[in-house]
Design a protein around this motif. Structure first.
Motif, mmCIF file in Angstrom:
data_model
loop_
_atom_site.group_PDB
_atom_site.id
_atom_site.type_symbol
_atom_site.label_atom_id
_atom_site.label_comp_id
_atom_site.label_asym_id
_atom_site.label_seq_id
_atom_site.Cartn_x
_atom_site.Cartn_y
_atom_site.Cartn_z
ATOM 1 N N ALA A 1 0.694 -1.742 -0.304
ATOM 2 C CA ALA A 1 0.095 0.189 -0.056
ATOM 3 C C ALA A 1 0.744 1.100 -0.206
ATOM 4 N N ALA A 2 1.637 0.774 0.591
ATOM 5 C CA ALA A 2 2.626 2.612 0.722
ATOM 6 C C ALA A 2 3.273 2.250 -1.000
ATOM 7 N N ALA A 3 4.057 1.387 -1.335
ATOM 8 C CA ALA A 3 4.363 2.137 -2.492
ATOM 9 C C ALA A 3 3.481 2.633 -3.599
ATOM 10 N N ALA A 4 2.586 1.826 -3.535
ATOM 11 C CA ALA A 4 0.872 1.940 -4.814
ATOM 12 C C ALA A 4 0.716 3.879 -4.447
ATOM 13 N N ALA A 5 0.674 4.209 -3.034
ATOM 14 C CA ALA A 5 0.416 5.294 -2.919
ATOM 15 C C ALA A 5 1.378 6.483 -3.685
ATOM 16 N N LEU B 1 -1.079 3.732 7.995
ATOM 17 C CA LEU B 1 -1.675 4.325 8.007
ATOM 18 C C LEU B 1 -0.830 6.203 7.582
ATOM 19 N N LEU B 2 -0.092 6.499 8.441
ATOM 20 C CA LEU B 2 0.769 7.800 8.494
ATOM 21 C C LEU B 2 0.838 7.922 7.202
ATOM 22 N N TYR B 3 1.471 7.296 6.973
ATOM 23 C CA TYR B 3 2.245 7.172 5.001
ATOM 24 C C TYR B 3 1.405 7.897 4.240
ATOM 25 N N VAL B 4 0.647 6.776 4.221
ATOM 26 C CA VAL B 4 -0.926 7.065 3.364
ATOM 27 C C VAL B 4 -1.322 8.123 2.945
ATOM 28 N N ALA B 5 -1.941 8.644 3.845
ATOM 29 C CA ALA B 5 -2.759 9.697 4.194
ATOM 30 C C ALA B 5 -1.710 10.655 4.022
ATOM 31 N N ALA B 6 -0.331 10.519 4.648
ATOM 32 C CA ALA B 6 0.267 12.402 4.242
ATOM 33 C C ALA B 6 0.584 12.031 2.522
ATOM 34 N N LEU B 7 0.176 10.872 2.110
ATOM 35 C CA LEU B 7 0.868 11.398 0.731
ATOM 36 C C LEU B 7 -0.039 11.550 -0.398
ATOM 37 N N LEU B 8 -1.125 11.103 0.727
ATOM 38 C CA LEU B 8 -2.890 11.451 -0.547
ATOM 39 C C LEU B 8 -3.727 11.922 0.083
ATOM 40 N N HIS B 9 -3.425 13.425 1.363
ATOM 41 C CA HIS B 9 -3.995 14.388 2.055
ATOM 42 C C HIS B 9 -3.976 15.056 0.788
ATOM 43 N N ASP B 10 -3.397 15.548 0.052
ATOM 44 C CA ASP B 10 -3.535 16.808 -1.024
ATOM 45 C C ASP B 10 -3.933 16.739 -2.317
ATOM 46 N N MET B 11 -4.583 15.224 -2.757
ATOM 47 C CA MET B 11 -4.965 15.047 -3.936
ATOM 48 C C MET B 11 -6.565 15.659 -4.103
ATOM 49 N N ALA C 1 -9.314 8.589 -0.334
ATOM 50 C CA ALA C 1 -7.828 7.830 0.546
ATOM 51 C C ALA C 1 -9.124 6.462 0.982
ATOM 52 N N TRP C 2 -10.467 6.446 1.262
ATOM 53 C CA TRP C 2 -10.885 5.367 1.215
ATOM 54 C C TRP C 2 -11.211 4.228 -0.080
ATOM 55 N N VAL C 3 -11.290 4.710 -0.922
ATOM 56 C CA VAL C 3 -10.979 3.687 -2.662
ATOM 57 C C VAL C 3 -9.684 3.383 -2.393
ATOM 58 N N GLY D 1 -6.845 -3.952 -0.681
ATOM 59 C CA GLY D 1 -7.197 -4.496 0.090
ATOM 60 C C GLY D 1 -7.222 -4.793 1.976
ATOM 61 N N TRP D 2 -7.019 -3.217 2.815
ATOM 62 C CA TRP D 2 -7.180 -2.566 3.296
ATOM 63 C C TRP D 2 -8.986 -3.659 3.861
ATOM 64 N N PRO D 3 -9.049 -3.350 5.373
ATOM 65 C CA PRO D 3 -11.042 -3.762 5.662
ATOM 66 C C PRO D 3 -11.112 -2.388 5.875
ATOM 67 N N GLN D 4 -12.603 -2.164 5.298
ATOM 68 C CA GLN D 4 -13.015 -0.997 5.146
ATOM 69 C C GLN D 4 -13.092 -0.651 6.512
ATOM 70 N N GLU D 5 -12.653 -0.518 7.507
ATOM 71 C CA GLU D 5 -11.860 0.548 8.452
ATOM 72 C C GLU D 5 -11.297 0.900 8.537
#
Length: 199
Positions: free
Chosen positions: A15-19, A57-67, A88-90, A96-100
């Protein structure tokens, strides 16, 4: 600060690489560097203050936060952080993350533009708030020593970030006058950005 231990290590997960692939594809070089710096500031601050957090989670959110500020994912109907959070939810669901967990990424991104969140209530949102307020207007400057600043900026320079970001927020404000970005512009964002020691 614990910076030596951190050593610019990023989470090594699919997920980190994909972000990183997503921001590399859709963000300008300046915005991409901003997103990486936001993670580094957040992780460094978290380590220095003993704030336990989910690194991926922090890394993915930080990378995507201004999309939601990018041309491809901008929305004319909802604030940019809402659009970015939904993306980010999508993203998380597709990874493959759980919806939560996907919902947590969305929540962190939305909250980074809201009133301050405590580390006890939401460590990841708190860290992203600290990091982005430092990045944009120089808040919490005393938490980031000069050698740390120089190291991060040398590897991930600001380039034209200030001008790009201000133009994006002013555009958001014109089209969505009730959003948090518009409130920032009305609160003299341009002057506060100009006074940022990172600029």
């Amino acid at each position: 600060m614990g910076w030596v231990r951190l050593g610019f290590m990023f989470p090594e997960t699919p997920a980190a690489a994909a972000a990183m692939s997503v921001v590399g594809r859709f963000c300008s070089p300046a915005l991409l560097n901003h997103c990486v710096r936001s993670y580094l500031w957040a992780a460094t601050y978290g380590e220095a203050h003993g704030i336990a957090h989910d690194e991926e989670l922090l890394y993915v959110a930080a990378l995507l936060h201004d999309m939601g500020l990018t041309e491809s994912f901008d929305s004319h109907t909802v604030p940019f952080e809402t659009a970015g959070g939904r993306l980010a939810w999508v993203f998380g669901t597709a990874a493959g993350w759980p919806q939560e967990r996907a919902a947590r990424a969305e929540e962190i991104i939305v909250l980074h533009m809201r009133d301050d969140v405590s580390a006890a209530a939401d460590p990841e949102a708190h860290l992203l708030q600290v990091a982005t307020s430092w990045e944009i207007v120089g808040r919490h400057a005393d938490q980031f020593p000069a050698d740390v600043r120089a190291d991060v900026l040398a590897r991930y320079p600001r380039l034209t970030f200030g001008a790009e970001f201000l133009a994006s927020f002013e555009d958001q404000a014109r089209r969505k006058p009730d959003c948090a970005a518009a409130a920032s512009v009305r609160n003299d964002l341009a002057t506060r950005m100009a006074a940022n020691p990172l600029s």
